[in-house]
Design an enzyme around this catalytic site. Structure first.
Site, PDB file in Angstrom:
ATOM      1  N   GLY A 132      47.766  39.536   6.579  1.00  0.00           N
ATOM      2  CA  GLY A 132      47.760  38.590   7.681  1.00  0.00           C
ATOM      3  C   GLY A 132      48.334  39.076   8.992  1.00  0.00           C
ATOM      4  O   GLY A 132      48.636  38.267   9.874  1.00  0.00           O
ATOM      5  N   LYS A 177      37.647  53.218  11.707  1.00  0.00           N
ATOM      6  CA  LYS A 177      38.398  54.276  11.042  1.00  0.00           C
ATOM      7  C   LYS A 177      37.617  55.581  11.169  1.00  0.00           C
ATOM      8  O   LYS A 177      36.435  55.649  10.814  1.00  0.00           O
ATOM      9  CB  LYS A 177      38.621  53.942   9.561  1.00  0.00           C
ATOM     10  CG  LYS A 177      39.107  52.518   9.301  1.00  0.00           C
ATOM     11  CD  LYS A 177      40.486  52.261   9.885  1.00  0.00           C
ATOM     12  CE  LYS A 177      40.928  50.828   9.575  1.00  0.00           C
ATOM     13  NZ  LYS A 177      42.256  50.513  10.111  1.00  0.00           N
TER      14      LYS A 177
END
EC number: 2.1.1.186
Length: 356
Positions: free
Chosen positions: A222, A306
């Site tokens: 989160g 990424k």
């Protein structure tokens, strides 16, 4: 002075060299990059006089993906005597006819070795400022705002570059690095990545409100959801993993236990913000983001790509070009920015907004 010193994260020197070479060529300027891996900076030397200054005037640091700061410099000053480092710097200012300014910054590259010099840089900047003022290079900040900031880049003890950067194109941050404090109630340190991205790409506070809805793909635990909730949004947090209890307690999230690649927003719900930090191949993430925008599922998005260990700059270009070309084919005007943020590692952060 026909060189540029470009600051970056250590290990990304080749990406900086490739990027600045490409951007310079677009302006009809050519040169070569001198770099040392893991040094945290690159020196780009132009073939023609005055071209480094032109690059500094025409290219904003904010438009470069892998560059944190960019300054025009001359030849490196080596073996500065410990008893008098100021005199050689003053001589360099005189010989290079540097512009006058009211600001001086003394910095180092962002490496463990160079950062050991930071204490010295802070102390050294005081007598250096005084000396520059006496010589007329550093002037009082009057009514007329100066166009440049003077920079000294110490790459190691007794070794520095002397230069300047244009204020309308440089990063206003020391070393090009934001100073953010990790919130004690945030679920993970990844929260700093989204906070930095918002401050970089969307600094206007009114771009977030309690009437807005967000989606966080790959949300667990989160860290990114926290930043949206903090700004008042209701968030659909999509992940098979558990979300932090503190976020449930806010009443501002709905945990959707689903695959982020298969999730679709609830019907009749306009999603204002999509964020995504999933660990996946960059092109797969690019296709996912493009799908959301083409389907009209969101208006704005911040996501990470990424990067592979090899050909990182090429992969970035491939993904950004794919997204832009896909949206162009759909007739969707858009704004796209990408940056290798300070809190990023082997990744870049992209901001994308559809509409005029």
């Amino acid at each position: 002075m026909n060189k540029l010193a470009l600051y970056c994260r250590a290990g990304f020197e080749k990406e900086v060299a490739g990027e600045i070479s490409e951007r310079a060529a677009e302006l009809g300027i050519y040169g070569f990059a001198n770099l040392k891996e893991q040094s945290g900076y690159v020196i780009f030397e132009c073939y023609q006089q005055g071209e480094a200054d032109r690059l500094a005037r025409e290219i904003a640091v904010s438009s470069l993906i892998f560059v944190r700061q960019m300054i025009v410099v001359g030849e490196r000053l080596d073996n500065l005597p410990e008893q008098d480092r100021i005199s050689p710097i003053l001589t360099a200012y005189q010989a290079q006819s540097l512009p006058k300014s009211s600001e001086l910054v003394v910095e180092t590259p962002d490496t463990n070795e160079a950062k050991e010099l930071l204490t010295f840089c802070r102390k050294f900047s005081v007598p250096l400022r005084n000396a520059l003022k006496k010589q007329g290079y550093l002037i009082a900040n009057g009514n007329e705002k100066q166009s440049v900031t003077l920079h000294i880049l110490f790459v190691r003890s007794g070794c520095c570059y002397v230069g300047y950067a244009y204020n309308h194109q440089r990063s206003p941050l020391f070393m090009g690095i934001p100073r953010l404090k990790f919130p004690s109630d945030a679920p993970s340190r990844s929260t700093l990545k989204l906070e930095e991205a918002i401050l970089t790409f969307v600094p206007q506070a009114d771009r977030f409100s309690e009437q807005m809805i967000g989606v966080d793909l790959g949300a667990c635990p989160g860290g990114w959801t926290y930043q949206l909730v903090k700004r008042g949004l209701f968030v659909y947090a999509v992940d098979h993993g558990k979300m932090a209890a503190s976020l449930h307690d806010t009443g501002r999230i709905e945990h959707c236990v689903e695959d982020g690649f298969k999730f679709q927003p609830p019907k009749r719900k306009q999603i204002d913000w999509l964020v995504c930090d999933m660990v996946e191949q960059p092109m797969r993430i690019s296709k996912l983001i493009a799908k959301w925008l083409i389907n009209g599922w969101c208006r704005e998005t911040i996501f990470n790509l990424k990067l592979p260990m090899k050909k990182r700059y090429q992969e970035v270009k491939l993904c950004l070009d794919f997204i832009s070309e896909t949206l162009d084919k759909q007739g969707l005007p858009h704004q796209i920015q990408a940056k290798h943020l300070y809190h990023d590692r082997e990744e870049i952060t992209v901001y994308l907004r559809v509409g005029r």
